[in-house]
Write an enzyme that holds these catalytic residues in place. Sequence first.
Site, PDB file in Angstrom:
ATOM      1  N   TYR A 182       0.837  -1.193   0.000  1.00 28.69           N
ATOM      2  CA  TYR A 182       0.000   0.000   0.000  1.00 28.69           C
ATOM      3  C   TYR A 182       0.868   1.237   0.000  1.00 28.69           C
ATOM      4  O   TYR A 182       2.071   1.178   0.283  1.00 28.69           O
ATOM      5  CB  TYR A 182      -0.949   0.006   1.210  1.00 28.69           C
ATOM      6  N   CYS A 183       0.254   2.367  -0.359  1.00 27.49           N
ATOM      7  CA  CYS A 183       0.984   3.640  -0.311  1.00 27.49           C
ATOM      8  C   CYS A 183       0.066   4.715   0.266  1.00 27.49           C
ATOM      9  O   CYS A 183      -0.331   4.617   1.420  1.00 27.49           O
ATOM     10  CB  CYS A 183       1.563   4.013  -1.673  1.00 27.49           C
ATOM     11  N   ARG A 184      -0.319   5.714  -0.556  1.00 26.86           N
ATOM     12  CA  ARG A 184      -1.109   6.831  -0.034  1.00 26.86           C
ATOM     13  C   ARG A 184      -2.591   6.735  -0.379  1.00 26.86           C
ATOM     14  O   ARG A 184      -3.286   7.741  -0.392  1.00 26.86           O
ATOM     15  CB  ARG A 184      -0.550   8.152  -0.556  1.00 26.86           C
ATOM     16  N   CYS A 188      -2.661   6.788  -5.480  1.00 23.02           N
ATOM     17  CA  CYS A 188      -1.198   6.773  -5.453  1.00 23.02           C
ATOM     18  C   CYS A 188      -0.682   5.667  -6.373  1.00 23.02           C
ATOM     19  O   CYS A 188      -1.120   4.515  -6.279  1.00 23.02           O
ATOM     20  CB  CYS A 188      -0.703   6.554  -4.022  1.00 23.02           C
TER      21      CYS A 188
END
Length: 229
Positions: A182-184, A188
């Site tokens: 996962y990121c933002r 993202c």
Amino acid sequence: MSDETPIDFEARDALFGELARVGQALSNPHRLRLLSLLGHGDKPVEVLAQRIGQSLAATSAHLKVLRACHLVRTRRDGKHVIYGVADSKVLTLWLALREAAEAHLPEVRELMRLYRRHPERLERLDTDAVVALARDGEITLLDLRPPDEYAAGHLPGARSIPFAGLEACLAELPRDRRVVAYCRGPYCVMAVEGTAKLLAHGLTATRLPEGALEWRAQGRPLSTPTPEA
């Protein structure tokens, strides 16, 4: 005669005018990106400018608009001015705007559909279940954000491997368990491209569309790194 107080139409109109100021402050894509970034931790203006690809002067001007509506706050750290979201209500506002746009704008839905063209299987993952599996060692949960955002707060059980250094760390990842990255959040691209890299190297991987911001908005506690002794 009625004892009721007459309606003050000027005050009513002024009230709606003030509400419109907030809408105007949000009516710029760079300012929305700034709010999204600040949802992942306080940052100096220099870092914000670099991450949204704008000049220092332009970024400062956008932040000034957000600050005028009290959507962001500032503090000093030596010579640096550090920005952060004013409070959790600002994050709720940003997420509500995002959800409304996804629900009602066909253009947003089409752009989101493009993500599904990447060579990954975007499953409907339950974040609670993912966190539980990570805590039990059943999966590897990867946080691909920069180190400062991971340090500001991450999903429980997540391991930090910034996207920029992912390829150099591929050999460290166990191949006997699935990797969830996962990121933002759903907009993202780091997790999209990161998952593609993981799959290309033979790992079983998928992307978690939600991340630390969404977890925090639900009132869930984020984890922070334990200081070294």
